[in-house]
Write a protein that holds these residues in place. Structure first.
Motif, PDB file in Angstrom:
ATOM      1  N   ALA A 110      59.868  30.444 150.250  1.00 16.95           N
ATOM      2  CA  ALA A 110      60.747  31.468 149.671  1.00 16.95           C
ATOM      3  C   ALA A 110      60.339  31.873 148.262  1.00 16.95           C
ATOM      4  CB  ALA A 110      62.187  30.959 149.655  1.00 16.95           C
ATOM      5  N   ASP A 111      59.427  31.136 147.653  1.00 13.48           N
ATOM      6  CA  ASP A 111      58.943  31.503 146.308  1.00 13.48           C
ATOM      7  C   ASP A 111      57.890  32.608 146.372  1.00 13.48           C
ATOM      8  OD1 ASP A 111      58.989  28.020 145.313  1.00 13.48           O
ATOM      9  OD2 ASP A 111      60.549  29.559 145.084  1.00 13.48           O
ATOM     10  N   THR A 112      57.436  32.954 147.584  1.00  7.62           N
ATOM     11  CA  THR A 112      56.467  34.029 147.735  1.00  7.62           C
ATOM     12  C   THR A 112      57.065  35.320 147.190  1.00  7.62           C
ATOM     13  OG1 THR A 112      55.371  33.054 149.644  1.00  7.62           O
ATOM     14  CG2 THR A 112      55.210  35.439 149.403  1.00  7.62           C
ATOM     15  N   ALA A 113      56.403  35.890 146.188  1.00 13.16           N
ATOM     16  CA  ALA A 113      56.923  37.073 145.498  1.00 13.16           C
ATOM     17  C   ALA A 113      55.924  37.473 144.417  1.00 13.16           C
ATOM     18  CB  ALA A 113      58.272  36.775 144.862  1.00 13.16           C
ATOM     19  N   SER A 114      56.233  38.562 143.734  1.00 11.83           N
ATOM     20  CA  SER A 114      55.490  38.924 142.525  1.00 11.83           C
ATOM     21  C   SER A 114      56.300  38.478 141.315  1.00 11.83           C
ATOM     22  CB  SER A 114      55.257  40.436 142.470  1.00 11.83           C
ATOM     23  OG  SER A 114      54.349  40.840 143.467  1.00 11.83           O
ATOM     24  N   TYR A 115      55.591  37.943 140.336  1.00 15.74           N
ATOM     25  CA  TYR A 115      56.242  37.440 139.133  1.00 15.74           C
ATOM     26  C   TYR A 115      55.736  38.234 137.926  1.00 15.74           C
ATOM     27  CZ  TYR A 115      57.943  33.640 141.991  1.00 15.74           C
ATOM     28  OH  TYR A 115      58.586  32.916 142.970  1.00 15.74           O
ATOM     29  N   PHE A 116      56.687  38.696 137.115  1.00 15.96           N
ATOM     30  CA  PHE A 116      56.353  39.518 135.954  1.00 15.96           C
ATOM     31  C   PHE A 116      56.868  38.877 134.671  1.00 15.96           C
ATOM     32  CE2 PHE A 116      54.920  43.385 138.006  1.00 15.96           C
ATOM     33  CZ  PHE A 116      55.521  43.338 139.256  1.00 15.96           C
ATOM     34  N   CYS A 117      56.044  38.928 133.649  1.00 10.85           N
ATOM     35  CA  CYS A 117      56.565  38.607 132.325  1.00 10.85           C
ATOM     36  C   CYS A 117      56.884  39.922 131.615  1.00 10.85           C
ATOM     37  CB  CYS A 117      55.582  37.775 131.509  1.00 10.85           C
ATOM     38  SG  CYS A 117      54.137  38.651 130.896  1.00 10.85           S
ATOM     39  N   ALA A 118      57.886  39.877 130.787  1.00  5.66           N
ATOM     40  CA  ALA A 118      58.310  41.076 130.060  1.00  5.66           C
ATOM     41  C   ALA A 118      58.651  40.693 128.634  1.00  5.66           C
ATOM     42  CB  ALA A 118      59.521  41.715 130.736  1.00  5.66           C
ATOM     43  N   THR A 119      58.113  41.435 127.706  1.00  5.17           N
ATOM     44  CA  THR A 119      58.367  41.139 126.293  1.00  5.17           C
ATOM     45  C   THR A 119      59.386  42.110 125.716  1.00  5.17           C
ATOM     46  OG1 THR A 119      56.387  42.433 125.778  1.00  5.17           O
ATOM     47  CG2 THR A 119      56.171  40.049 125.805  1.00  5.17           C
ATOM     48  N   ASP A 120      60.225  41.552 124.895  1.00  3.58           N
ATOM     49  CA  ASP A 120      61.259  42.307 124.205  1.00  3.58           C
ATOM     50  C   ASP A 120      60.951  42.133 122.729  1.00  3.58           C
ATOM     51  OD1 ASP A 120      64.932  42.154 124.195  1.00  3.58           O
ATOM     52  OD2 ASP A 120      63.511  43.360 123.056  1.00  3.58           O
ATOM     53  N   PHE A 121      60.391  43.156 122.078  1.00  4.00           N
ATOM     54  CA  PHE A 121      60.048  42.946 120.685  1.00  4.00           C
ATOM     55  C   PHE A 121      61.033  43.635 119.768  1.00  4.00           C
ATOM     56  CE2 PHE A 121      57.560  46.946 120.557  1.00  4.00           C
ATOM     57  CZ  PHE A 121      57.202  47.091 121.871  1.00  4.00           C
ATOM     58  N   GLN A 179      64.408  47.814 121.889  1.00  2.00           N
ATOM     59  CA  GLN A 179      65.440  48.183 122.868  1.00  2.00           C
ATOM     60  C   GLN A 179      64.854  48.455 124.242  1.00  2.00           C
ATOM     61  OE1 GLN A 179      68.293  47.758 121.762  1.00  2.00           O
ATOM     62  NE2 GLN A 179      68.362  48.264 119.598  1.00  2.00           N
ATOM     63  N   LYS A 180      63.786  47.721 124.594  1.00  2.00           N
ATOM     64  CA  LYS A 180      63.203  47.918 125.908  1.00  2.00           C
ATOM     65  C   LYS A 180      62.361  46.703 126.252  1.00  2.00           C
ATOM     66  CE  LYS A 180      59.005  50.199 124.238  1.00  2.00           C
ATOM     67  NZ  LYS A 180      58.193  51.442 124.271  1.00  2.00           N
ATOM     68  N   LEU A 181      62.054  46.569 127.541  1.00  2.59           N
ATOM     69  CA  LEU A 181      61.141  45.534 128.003  1.00  2.59           C
ATOM     70  C   LEU A 181      59.786  46.155 128.319  1.00  2.59           C
ATOM     71  CD1 LEU A 181      63.379  43.518 130.506  1.00  2.59           C
ATOM     72  CD2 LEU A 181      62.717  42.870 128.171  1.00  2.59           C
ATOM     73  N   VAL A 182      58.740  45.438 127.953  1.00  2.33           N
ATOM     74  CA  VAL A 182      57.385  45.866 128.290  1.00  2.33           C
ATOM     75  C   VAL A 182      56.826  44.847 129.269  1.00  2.33           C
ATOM     76  CG1 VAL A 182      55.097  46.410 127.440  1.00  2.33           C
ATOM     77  CG2 VAL A 182      57.096  46.951 126.044  1.00  2.33           C
ATOM     78  N   PHE A 183      56.516  45.299 130.476  1.00  6.38           N
ATOM     79  CA  PHE A 183      56.094  44.425 131.553  1.00  6.38           C
ATOM     80  C   PHE A 183      54.580  44.347 131.668  1.00  6.38           C
ATOM     81  CE2 PHE A 183      59.905  43.373 133.992  1.00  6.38           C
ATOM     82  CZ  PHE A 183      60.827  44.263 133.466  1.00  6.38           C
ATOM     83  N   GLY A 184      54.136  43.205 132.169  1.00 12.78           N
ATOM     84  CA  GLY A 184      52.748  43.073 132.561  1.00 12.78           C
ATOM     85  C   GLY A 184      52.563  43.585 133.981  1.00 12.78           C
ATOM     86  N   GLN A 185      51.343  43.385 134.500  1.00 17.97           N
ATOM     87  CA  GLN A 185      51.008  43.880 135.840  1.00 17.97           C
ATOM     88  C   GLN A 185      51.519  42.957 136.939  1.00 17.97           C
ATOM     89  OE1 GLN A 185      49.585  46.800 136.290  1.00 17.97           O
ATOM     90  NE2 GLN A 185      47.731  47.082 135.073  1.00 17.97           N
ATOM     91  N   GLY A 186      51.870  41.733 136.572  1.00 17.52           N
ATOM     92  CA  GLY A 186      52.424  40.814 137.541  1.00 17.52           C
ATOM     93  C   GLY A 186      51.394  39.912 138.199  1.00 17.52           C
ATOM     94  N   THR A 187      51.896  38.791 138.709  1.00 22.52           N
ATOM     95  CA  THR A 187      51.098  37.864 139.513  1.00 22.52           C
ATOM     96  C   THR A 187      51.702  37.825 140.900  1.00 22.52           C
ATOM     97  OG1 THR A 187      50.418  36.454 137.658  1.00 22.52           O
ATOM     98  CG2 THR A 187      50.443  35.460 139.856  1.00 22.52           C
ATOM     99  N   ARG A 188      50.855  38.072 141.902  1.00 23.26           N
ATOM    100  CA  ARG A 188      51.319  38.012 143.273  1.00 23.26           C
ATOM    101  C   ARG A 188      51.119  36.589 143.776  1.00 23.26           C
ATOM    102  NH1 ARG A 188      54.777  39.639 147.095  1.00 23.26           N
ATOM    103  NH2 ARG A 188      54.027  38.929 149.120  1.00 23.26           N
ATOM    104  N   LEU A 189      52.236  35.880 144.029  1.00 21.60           N
ATOM    105  CA  LEU A 189      52.194  34.487 144.463  1.00 21.60           C
ATOM    106  C   LEU A 189      52.482  34.404 145.953  1.00 21.60           C
ATOM    107  CD1 LEU A 189      52.117  31.413 143.846  1.00 21.60           C
ATOM    108  CD2 LEU A 189      54.582  31.559 143.397  1.00 21.60           C
ATOM    109  N   THR A 190      51.590  33.717 146.674  1.00 19.94           N
ATOM    110  CA  THR A 190      51.780  33.492 148.105  1.00 19.94           C
ATOM    111  C   THR A 190      51.823  31.995 148.347  1.00 19.94           C
ATOM    112  OG1 THR A 190      50.582  35.514 148.668  1.00 19.94           O
ATOM    113  CG2 THR A 190      50.882  33.877 150.421  1.00 19.94           C
ATOM    114  N   ILE A 191      52.887  31.538 148.993  1.00 17.44           N
ATOM    115  CA  ILE A 191      53.038  30.127 149.350  1.00 17.44           C
ATOM    116  C   ILE A 191      52.777  30.001 150.842  1.00 17.44           C
ATOM    117  CG2 ILE A 191      54.523  28.108 149.295  1.00 17.44           C
ATOM    118  CD1 ILE A 191      53.912  29.312 146.532  1.00 17.44           C
ATOM    119  N   ASN A 192      51.758  29.243 151.183  1.00 17.02           N
ATOM    120  CA  ASN A 192      51.379  29.053 152.584  1.00 17.02           C
ATOM    121  C   ASN A 192      52.051  27.818 153.165  1.00 17.02           C
ATOM    122  OD1 ASN A 192      49.388  31.262 152.569  1.00 17.02           O
ATOM    123  ND2 ASN A 192      48.296  29.939 151.138  1.00 17.02           N
ATOM    124  N   PRO A 193      52.665  27.946 154.338  1.00 19.59           N
ATOM    125  CA  PRO A 193      53.377  26.810 154.940  1.00 19.59           C
ATOM    126  C   PRO A 193      52.423  25.730 155.413  1.00 19.59           C
ATOM    127  CG  PRO A 193      53.406  28.690 156.411  1.00 19.59           C
ATOM    128  CD  PRO A 193      52.777  29.164 155.133  1.00 19.59           C
TER     129      PRO A 193
END
Lengths: 111, 112
Positions: free
Chosen positions: A82-93, A97-111
Motif C-alpha cells: 500500500a506504500d506504492t505511490a509517488s512521494y513529493f517534497c515541498a518547500t515553504d520558504f 505563501q506557497k509550496l514549491v514541489f519537486g518532481q517526485g519519487t515513484r516508489l513501487t513495493i513488490n510483494p
C-alpha cells in the motif's frame, strides 16, 4: 524552476524492506513537507518539519532535515504494498505563501 | 469532518473554450491555493486566496483567474484553453498560522 529536487526518480523494493528518498532545495526555508500521491489523484500530507527541527517521526515514517546541506530525507520502514505511490517534497520558504514541489519519487513495493 | 472537495472530477473541453473549477476547503480553513500538475511532474503553484483576495500568484498567464467567496470556497477560471492546459488541477486549503495543507482529489482537465 522547481526548488526541490528528489532523488531517486524511481525506486523499486521488496515488501518489508526500507525505502529512502532524498530531497534537495536551493533557498532558505520556513518548513519542508512530504506528500504522497496515489495514481495521479490528490496529495496526502505526511509530515511537516520546520527549519529549526532536525528529525521527525510519524508511525513508520522518519524525516530528517539538514539545513546546512539544504537537504531532507524520507525513510519508510517495513514497506507494504500500500506504500506504492509517488512521494513529493515541498518547500515553504519565508513569506512565499506557497509550496514549491519537486518532481517526485515513484516508489513501487513488490510483494 | 469533510476534507477538501473539488468539482468536477473530470472535464473535457475544446481548445479556446473557458472552464470553471470549484473547491470547498476543509472546515476551519480560511486559505485556498490552486496548483496545476502536468503528467509526470510535481504540482506548480497557480495562486492563493485569503480573505477573498489573491495573496500570491505563480508564473501563470492572466488567462488563469480565481475567486474566493465569503464562505472560503473558491473557483479557478481558465479562459481561451490551450492543449497545454490539460492537467490535474489541485486545490489545497490551510489555516492562517499553520504550515500544513490539505489537498483535494483534483479535477482532471483534458483539452482537445
Amino acid at each position: 524552476s522547481q526548488q526541490g529536487e528528489e532523488d531517486p526518480q524511481a525506486l523499486s523494493i521488496q515488501e518489508g524492506e526500507n525505502a529512502t528518498m532524498n530531497c534537495s532545495y536551493k533557498t532558505s526555508i520556513n518548513n519542508l513537507q512530504w506528500y504522497r500521491q496515489n495514481s495521479g489523484r490528490g496529495l496526502v500530507h505526511l509530515i511537516l518539519i520546520r527549519s529549526n527541527e532536525r528529525e521527525k517521526h510519524s508511525g513508520r515514517l522518519r524525516v530528517t532535515l539538514d539545513t546546512s546541506k539544504k537537504s531532507s530525507s524520507l525513510l519508510i520502514t517495513a514497506s507494504r504494498a500500500a506504500d506504492t505511490a509517488s512521494y513529493f517534497c515541498a518547500t515553504d520558504f519565508w513569506g512565499a505563501q506557497k509550496l514549491v514541489f519537486g518532481q517526485g519519487t515513484r516508489l513501487t513495493i513488490n510483494p | 469532518d469533510a476534507g477538501v472537495t473539488q468539482s468536477p472530477t473530470h472535464l473535457i473541453k475544446t481548445r479556446g473554450q473557458q472552464v470553471t473549477l470549484r473547491c470547498s476547503p476543509k472546515s476551519g480553513h480560511d486559505t485556498v491555493s490552486w496548483y496545476q500538475q502536468a503528467l509526470g511532474q510535481g504540482p506548480q503553484f497557480i495562486f492563493q486566496y485569503y480573505e477573498e483576495e489573491e495573496r500570491q500568484r505563480g508564473n501563470f498567464p492572466d488567462r488563469f483567474s480565481g475567486h474566493q467567496f465569503p464562505n472560503y470556497s473558491s473557483e479557478l477560471n481558465v479562459n481561451a484553453l490551450l492543449l497545454g492546459d490539460s492537467a490535474l488541477y489541485l486545490c489545497a486549503s490551510s489555516s492562517t498560522g499553520y504550515g500544513g495543507y490539505t489537498f483535494g482529489s483534483g479535477t482532471r482537465l483534458t483539452v482537445v
